[in-house]
Design a protein around this motif. Structure first.
Motif, short mmCIF file in Angstrom:
data_model
loop_
_atom_site.label_atom_id
_atom_site.label_comp_id
_atom_site.label_asym_id
_atom_site.label_seq_id
_atom_site.Cartn_x
_atom_site.Cartn_y
_atom_site.Cartn_z
N ILE A 122 0.82 -1.20 0.00
CA ILE A 122 0.00 0.00 0.00
C ILE A 122 0.86 1.26 0.00
N GLN A 123 2.17 1.09 -0.06
CA GLN A 123 3.06 2.24 -0.09
C GLN A 123 3.28 2.70 -1.53
N LEU A 124 3.17 4.00 -1.73
CA LEU A 124 3.26 4.56 -3.08
C LEU A 124 4.63 4.31 -3.71
N LYS A 125 5.69 4.40 -2.93
CA LYS A 125 7.04 4.23 -3.48
C LYS A 125 7.24 2.83 -4.03
N ASN A 126 6.58 1.84 -3.42
CA ASN A 126 6.68 0.47 -3.94
C ASN A 126 5.78 0.27 -5.16
N ALA A 127 4.63 0.93 -5.17
CA ALA A 127 3.68 0.76 -6.26
C ALA A 127 4.19 1.32 -7.58
N ILE A 128 4.99 2.37 -7.52
CA ILE A 128 5.45 3.00 -8.76
C ILE A 128 6.81 2.48 -9.22
N ARG A 129 7.37 1.52 -8.49
CA ARG A 129 8.69 1.01 -8.83
C ARG A 129 8.70 -0.47 -9.15
N THR A 130 7.57 -1.01 -9.56
CA THR A 130 7.52 -2.42 -9.93
C THR A 130 8.24 -2.63 -11.27
N PRO A 131 8.94 -3.75 -11.43
CA PRO A 131 9.70 -3.98 -12.67
C PRO A 131 8.81 -4.14 -13.90
N THR A 132 7.59 -4.63 -13.71
CA THR A 132 6.66 -4.79 -14.84
C THR A 132 5.41 -3.97 -14.56
N ARG A 133 4.67 -3.72 -15.60
CA ARG A 133 3.44 -2.94 -15.45
C ARG A 133 2.29 -3.81 -14.95
N PRO A 134 1.32 -3.21 -14.26
CA PRO A 134 0.18 -3.98 -13.73
C PRO A 134 -0.69 -4.54 -14.85
N PRO A 135 -1.51 -5.54 -14.55
CA PRO A 135 -2.33 -6.19 -15.59
C PRO A 135 -3.25 -5.24 -16.34
N LEU A 136 -3.90 -4.30 -15.65
CA LEU A 136 -4.83 -3.40 -16.32
C LEU A 136 -4.15 -2.33 -17.16
N HIS A 137 -2.83 -2.31 -17.17
CA HIS A 137 -2.11 -1.38 -18.03
C HIS A 137 -1.66 -2.05 -19.32
N SER A 138 -2.24 -3.21 -19.59
CA SER A 138 -2.02 -3.91 -20.85
C SER A 138 -3.24 -3.71 -21.74
N MET A 139 -3.03 -3.32 -22.99
CA MET A 139 -4.13 -3.13 -23.93
C MET A 139 -4.92 -4.42 -24.12
N THR A 140 -4.22 -5.54 -24.14
CA THR A 140 -4.88 -6.83 -24.33
C THR A 140 -5.86 -7.11 -23.20
N ASN A 141 -5.42 -6.90 -21.96
CA ASN A 141 -6.28 -7.17 -20.82
C ASN A 141 -7.45 -6.20 -20.73
N VAL A 142 -7.22 -4.95 -21.11
CA VAL A 142 -8.31 -3.97 -21.08
C VAL A 142 -9.39 -4.34 -22.10
N LEU A 143 -8.97 -4.73 -23.31
CA LEU A 143 -9.95 -5.17 -24.31
C LEU A 143 -10.73 -6.39 -23.83
N ALA A 144 -10.02 -7.33 -23.21
CA ALA A 144 -10.70 -8.52 -22.68
C ALA A 144 -11.68 -8.14 -21.57
N LEU A 145 -11.30 -7.19 -20.72
CA LEU A 145 -12.17 -6.75 -19.64
C LEU A 145 -13.45 -6.12 -20.18
N LEU A 146 -13.33 -5.29 -21.21
CA LEU A 146 -14.51 -4.63 -21.78
C LEU A 146 -15.45 -5.65 -22.42
N VAL A 147 -14.89 -6.65 -23.09
CA VAL A 147 -15.72 -7.71 -23.68
C VAL A 147 -16.44 -8.47 -22.58
N MET A 148 -15.74 -8.78 -21.50
CA MET A 148 -16.35 -9.50 -20.38
C MET A 148 -17.47 -8.68 -19.74
N VAL A 149 -17.26 -7.39 -19.58
CA VAL A 149 -18.30 -6.53 -19.00
C VAL A 149 -19.55 -6.54 -19.87
N TYR A 150 -19.36 -6.46 -21.19
CA TYR A 150 -20.52 -6.47 -22.08
C TYR A 150 -21.26 -7.81 -22.01
#
Length: 251
Positions: A122-150
């Motif tokens: 929950i610390q901001l300094k750790n959240a912004i220094r991860t070596p990889t990006r979070p799942p929802l920052h992937s275009m593929t996952n966002v498209l999949a999420l929108l399809v699932m919501v529909y």
């Protein structure tokens, strides 16, 4: 500048003629006034991007700049959905317009919560220094999420758990997509568009770099696409609607 100057000149003429209304500046009912809001979006994005990138004051205060960045994400999502789908401020309070506007705004800001889940902290300094990006920052996952919501909305409607026709379902997904894609676009000029396999972001398929001018163009294209899909199509549908002349029908 010419458009903005013409808008102010027209407002001043109305004031001199005694027709001035305090809410005139808020009633975005003409092309010129929508362009004014678009220029406001452009100026705000340019200003805040420069401010966040160069940190002219309190350069070590990470929380302050994180709030500024999140607020800019929210403003972009809010403005794009407002410009693209609501034909004037007076339409804001009709139907589900306000709820969808809130959805687009929240989607563009709350997506960053997955930074904390991805960092398991929950610390901001750790959240912004991860070596990889979070799942929802992937275009593929966002498209999949929108399809699932529909799909979920369709299933809930079929089983009578939710009363929602096809167009409202599309608007809900479009509002969420506007917030998410505008967020990813703002991130892309710094780190590129990320395409991964479904799920995590370790399986990187591609990272598409985006220049700063292209990032601005993409934001404008999102607003224009929304306007053509919702506002213009609605006006065209209304203009071609056949209304019979009852008085001419023989009794």
């Amino acid at each position: 500048c010419c458009v903005f100057g013409g808008f102010l000149e027209g407002a001043w003429m109305e004031c001199e003629q005694g027709k001035w209304n305090v809410w005139r500046l808020l009633l975005l009912t003409t092309v010129e006034e929508n362009v004014v809001l678009l220029l406001l979006l452009l100026c705000w994005v340019l200003l805040m991007d420069y401010f966040i990138q160069h940190r002219p004051i309190w350069p070590t205060w990470t929380l302050f700049y994180a709030i500024c960045d999140s607020g800019t994400h929210g403003f972009v999502g809010f403005t794009l959905w407002l410009l693209g789908t609501i034909d004037g401020w007076q339409q804001l309070w009709k139907g589900a317009n306000l709820q969808l506007l809130i959805l687009a705004t929240l989607s563009s800001t709350l997506i960053d919560v997955d930074h904390f889940f991805h960092a398991n902290s929950i610390q901001l300094k750790n959240a912004i220094r991860t070596p990889t990006r979070p799942p929802l920052h992937s275009m593929t996952n966002v498209l999949a999420l929108l399809v699932m919501v529909y799909i979920v909305l369709v299933v809930l409607t079929v089983y009578h758990c939710l009363s929602m026709k096809r167009e409202p379902r599309i608007r809900v997904v479009a509002a969420m997509g506007t917030g998410l894609f505008s967020h990813l676009t703002r991130d892309a000029w710094r780190r590129g568009f990320l395409f991964t396999g479904f799920g995590g972001t370790d399986d990187v398929l591609a990272i598409v770099p985006v220049s700063y001018p292209m990032y601005i163009v993409i934001l404008f294209c999102i607003g224009i696409a929304l306007h053509l899909a919702f506002v213009k199509s609605l006006k065209i549908t209304k203009s071609i609607t056949f209304t019979p002349n009852v008085s001419s029908i023989p009794v």
